[in-house]
Write an enzyme that holds these catalytic residues in place. Structure first.
Site: not given
Ligand SMILES: [Zn+2]
Length: 448
Positions: A262, A274, A306-307, A334, A406
């Site tokens: 992604h 990520d 995607e998130e 991922d 994140h």
């Protein structure tokens, strides 16, 4: 059955696969590609200026590689933007807390007593008057380790659904112990969902040491009051895009092996692990296979958003509905920079010999034998489930992944080049062998 097995097993020579495995280990520049995206585009939350630059970056990269049918397929996303954020314990002691709003949290300032719970179930067992007017604090730790993904999957519900559950019981805000690992003081953001009919409340994640401080004070019997202030702007609908490019198959160009990652990232870091590493690996795989394209087309899909809501994934499944039966299989990368540990697959039972053969080709890379798993496949592959597209998965060592996941710490320096080269080599073997096998794999049964 026996002739079929012989036919399948004769699909590509061991030597060919061995050479490919080594070539990628030696020549992969996935690390550099990921850092280029992280350093030169940076944070790219869905619908943001960074997201637009990421789409342009990906199109240019694919064109540079000489891929076919390079295009951006537009999808609609919701754009949310973080503003100033602050949290502190106001009594029994004054302590600053390191906090990050969760995706699409409403703005607001509240000060209230904290009620600590270990899970949504525990919250629901409390009488409403214990929750009403208070800040709910979800304290649900996850375990650090090579297969931390499992622990993540079982802890993440408090991030995605905790605020809505707290709001339903009359809480004024929801704070969670970050869903992540390590002892750093950066909070881990992530997606959360509001629920129709329940007015949303501010939702945030505390850095792990700060959550532990809060838990110690509460365990000591203190009545703890926290002030939380979140600013954010919900801009509403915006445009993003899946970026797609293909290495055309030499014999069956209309049959597709989907190789995904992604393109979007959270806003706090630069999205290096990520999912910059997944993007870098996918682009390197097609670069290194270009000299001798396999039988089927390899389609790189860099998914949008995607998130927060899988808008790109659902958009892809809808746009490509008619050709999903010609998707041989799908693989999404991922899970950061760690080495591939396990190979998992989900397809019809007659795919077993092919998957077994792929598993054997992965063995020299230290990967455990192929295992059937109905949960195989990255998040962006979920919308392909109803069509029965076979899915494969390389579970990576995520010991360090969830330390930075994140957070502001998701930056280029966290990439481990050797581990990423091993992952890229494994993913090349999987992609190549699926693209080379003579027959289309039996469709996957619908997951329960
Ligand atoms: Zn990701």
């Amino acid at each position: 059955m026996r002739w079929l097995m012989i036919l399948l097993l004769a699909s590509c020579s061991n030597r060919e696969v061995e050479e490919l495995r080594t070539k990628v280990l030696e020549q992969s520049r996935a690390h550099e590609v990921a850092c280029d995206l992280a350093d030169r585009v940076g944070a790219r939350p869905a619908g943001s200026e960074g997201d637009r630059r990421a789409v342009a970056w990906a199109l240019a990269r694919m064109q540079e590689l000489g891929l076919s049918n390079v295009r951006a397929e537009m999808v609609k996303v919701t754009r949310w933007e973080r503003g100033a954020e602050h949290a502190e314990i106001v009594s029994p002691v004054r302590q600053r807390l390191f906090v990050a709003g969760l995706g699409q949290s409403v703005a607001g300032t509240v000060e209230a007593e904290v009620v600590r719970v270990g899970s949504i179930e525990e919250l629901q067992s409390l009488p409403d008057e214990r929750v009403k007017g208070r800040i709910v604090f979800y304290d649900k730790p996850m375990e650090r380790g090579p297969r931390a993904l499992e622990s993540y999957a079982s802890a993440v519900d408090v991030r995605s659904a905790g605020a809505a559950a707290a709001a339903k019981k009359g809480a004024v805000a929801s704070i969670i112990r970050s869903i992540g690992t390590g002892s750093g003081r950066f909070p881990h953001t992530g997606a959360q969902r509001t629920r129709d009919g329940i007015p949303p409340i501010p939702a945030a994640a505390l850095a792990i040491p700060d959550a532990e401080l809060l838990a110690r004070l509460i365990a000591a019997g203190e009545e703890v009051r926290v002030k939380l202030s979140l600013e954010s702007t919900l801009h509403g609908e915006a445009e993003s895009a899946n970026v797609i490019g293909e290495l055309t198959g030499r014999e069956k160009p209309d049959e597709i092996v989907l190789l995904g990652a992604h393109l979007d990232s959270w806003d706090l870091g630069t999205g290096a692990v990520d999912d910059g590493t997944g993007v870098g690996a996918a682009l390197e795989i097609v670069r290194l296979l270009k000299a001798a394209p396999p039988r089927r087309t390899i389609r790189v899909v860099l998914f949008a958003n995607e998130e927060h809501g899988l808008a790109g994934a659902f958009g892809y499944a809808k746009t490509h509905q008619a050709e999903l039966m010609k998707h041989q299989a799908a693989l999404e990368l991922d899970l950061g920079t760690g080495r591939a540990l396990d190979f998992r697959w989900h397809a019809g039972p007659t795919a077993e010999p092919v998957m077994h053969e792929i598993g054997e080709a992965l063995e020299p890379l230290g990967i455990t034998p192929a295992k059937q798993d109905p949960d195989a496949g990255g998040a962006d592959l979920i919308p392909l489930g109803p069509a029965g597209v076979p899915k494969v998965d390389l579970l990576q060592d995520s010991t360090r992944y969830f330390d930075v996941h994140h957070t502001a710490d998701d930056t280029c320096d966290k990439i481990e080049p050797d581990a990423l080269a091993q992952l890229t080599s494994a993913a090349t073997v999987v992609t190549f062998m699926l693209a080379e096998t003579p027959e289309l794999l039996e469709r996957a049964p619908r997951a329960k």
